[in-house]
Motif scaffolding. Structure first.
Motif, short mmCIF file in Angstrom:
data_model
loop_
_atom_site.label_atom_id
_atom_site.label_comp_id
_atom_site.label_asym_id
_atom_site.label_seq_id
_atom_site.Cartn_x
_atom_site.Cartn_y
_atom_site.Cartn_z
N ALA A 1 0.82 -1.21 0.00
CA ALA A 1 0.00 0.00 0.00
C ALA A 1 0.85 1.26 0.00
CB ALA A 1 -0.93 0.01 1.21
N LEU A 2 2.11 1.15 0.43
CA LEU A 2 2.98 2.33 0.56
C LEU A 2 3.97 2.48 -0.59
CD1 LEU A 2 3.84 2.29 4.39
CD2 LEU A 2 2.08 3.62 3.20
N GLN B 1 4.53 5.62 -3.03
CA GLN B 1 3.87 6.80 -2.47
C GLN B 1 4.89 7.86 -2.04
OE1 GLN B 1 0.42 7.08 -2.53
NE2 GLN B 1 0.71 5.19 -3.73
N ALA C 1 -0.35 11.15 5.06
CA ALA C 1 -1.04 10.50 3.95
C ALA C 1 -0.71 9.01 3.93
CB ALA C 1 -0.63 11.15 2.63
N ALA C 2 0.53 8.67 4.24
CA ALA C 2 0.93 7.27 4.31
C ALA C 2 0.19 6.55 5.44
CB ALA C 2 2.43 7.16 4.50
N GLN D 1 -2.76 7.27 6.56
CA GLN D 1 -4.14 7.05 6.10
C GLN D 1 -4.23 5.87 5.15
OE1 GLN D 1 -5.87 10.74 4.59
NE2 GLN D 1 -6.92 10.97 6.55
N ARG D 2 -3.25 5.71 4.28
CA ARG D 2 -3.26 4.56 3.37
C ARG D 2 -3.16 3.25 4.15
NH1 ARG D 2 -2.90 5.31 -2.03
NH2 ARG D 2 -2.17 3.18 -2.32
N LYS E 1 -6.51 2.25 5.58
CA LYS E 1 -7.41 1.67 4.59
C LYS E 1 -6.98 0.26 4.20
CE LYS E 1 -8.79 6.11 2.55
NZ LYS E 1 -8.75 6.94 1.33
N ALA E 2 -5.68 0.00 4.26
CA ALA E 2 -5.17 -1.30 3.82
C ALA E 2 -5.38 -2.40 4.85
CB ALA E 2 -3.68 -1.19 3.49
N LYS F 1 1.88 -0.95 12.03
CA LYS F 1 1.73 0.42 11.53
C LYS F 1 2.67 1.38 12.26
CE LYS F 1 -3.12 -0.27 10.22
NZ LYS F 1 -4.52 -0.03 10.61
#
Length: 374
Positions: free
Chosen positions: A78-79, A82, A89-90, A92-93, A96-97, A105
């Motif tokens: 997901a990262l 990016q 922003a990372a 937040q991704r 969602k993942a 995390k």
């Protein structure tokens, strides 16, 4: 302007021996497993992160092996590609993942902050708003289980001015045996040191009522998580019943738990941990809730090595109030580590590294020696 992007993420299992057996209510540790994250960016900068649990799955829902799988399979994909400079922003991704997986995390957020700090030439604490202290007080856990040995260890550390607050891990034996052990140590140390206990959820409410009454009478300074984390109403009754502060640890995973604890009066102190909060930003949100509610704060640990402990120290150094100090002694519990220079401890505190990012660098030889896949 070309923005740096995330090129690769590597999660490495590292097994490090401890200096002695570390006894907790739920397990006995002789080895600590770290998940070391190396996040490489297109501008040549590498960020370091770490995730650690206590005794595999004995403490909570994440294990080192599971953390690595979560990073490799879900979070890293997901990262990749990016913007490496946009940490939020990372984050937040990642939300969602994958749901939960706060330890994984946290390690990745730490690596992103380390890289951004290096990129800008400032410490991680500066990215978080700035440190209000350059050292954080650090306690030591007396966890041999032997009263005489624990007293001797505490006396030596007091003489060396390394620690003047001591936590005792209890809950493996009967309430009477544990209380006798703690009271003997408190009598020996007297007013020269704070003595706290961590029950790690091992008591029922009725056992806690008996044990805490005796600990309070003996002058013990704080009781951590005496009952299971789900029993907030029991914690509230105990907090209202006794003068000795009751601290929530396992019961507080993030700001939502902190809000519920504040609403119910379920604790006098909150243990803040970056791993449980999903990273440094989450830990600061949790701390802000407790602080606004008038609950005292304590900087907790998952017994991380140098990378995770220093990351937490950068966050805790920004808190306006940190009444109960920290327990960032994880690096001192390890025989060795995977960084070139471990954090410095003196005058009962850890000194915050002053270099950019976390202020740490990987020792490639040691990493290769201790990595599980060597």
């Amino acid at each position: 302007m070309v923005l740096p992007y995330i090129e690769s993420i590597e999660a490495i299992l590292v097994d490090l021996p401890t200096i002695r057996a570390h006894q907790l209510a739920m397990t006995v540790m002789n080895v600590q497993t770290l998940v070391i994250v190396r996040l490489r960016c297109s501008d040549g900068i590498e960020g370091l992160g770490e995730a650690t649990t206590i005794g595999g799955l004995s403490y909570g829902e994440e294990s080192p092996e599971g953390i690595k799988v979560a990073i490799d399979t879900y979070l890293a994909p997901a990262l990749l590609g990016q913007n490496a400079a946009n940490v939020l922003a990372a984050v937040q991704r990642m939300e969602k993942a994958a749901r939960g997986n706060t330890f994984a995390k946290s390690a990745l957020e730490t690596a992103l902050l380390d890289a951004q700090g290096k990129r800008l030439g400032v410490p991680v604490s500066t990215l978080l708003g700035g440190a209000v202290r350059d050292t954080v007080p650090v306690l030591w856990t007396l966890a041999s289980g032997d009263t005489r040995r624990d007293i001797e260890e505490a006396e030596a550390l007091l003489d060396a001015r390394r620690h003047d607050t001591f936590k005792l891990k209890i809950g493996r034996r009967s309430v009477a045996e544990d209380v006798a052990h703690v009271c003997a140590i408190k009598r020996a140390l007297g007013k020269r040191a704070r003595v706290t206990v961590d029950v790690n959820q091992a008591w029922s409410e009725s056992q806690a009522a008996v044990g805490i009454a005796q600990l309070e009478e003996a002058g013990v300074d704080l009781v951590e998580q005496p009952v299971p984390r789900a029993h907030r109403t029991g914690m509230a009754r105990l907090a209202a019943r006794f003068v000795i502060p009751i601290m929530a640890d396992e019961a507080v995973q993030g700001p939502e738990d902190a809000m519920a604890i504040a609403r119910e009066g379920a604790a006098d102190v909150l243990a803040i941990k970056i791993a449980k909060s999903g990273g440094l930003y989450g830990a600061l949100r949790t701390a802000a809730v407790g602080d606004a509610a008038g609950i005292a704060l304590y900087g907790g640990t998952m017994l991380e090595g140098s990378i995770g402990s220093v990351a937490a120290a950068h966050a805790f150094a920004t808190l306006p109030r940190l009444e109960w100090g920290t327990e960032l002694f994880g690096p001192l519990l390890l025989v060795d580590d995977v960084v070139r220079e471990r954090p410095a401890y003196a005058d009962f505190s850890m000194r915050l590294p002053t270099g950019p990012g976390l202020g740490l660098a990987i020792d490639e030889d040691k990493l290769n020696r201790y990595r599980r896949d060597r």
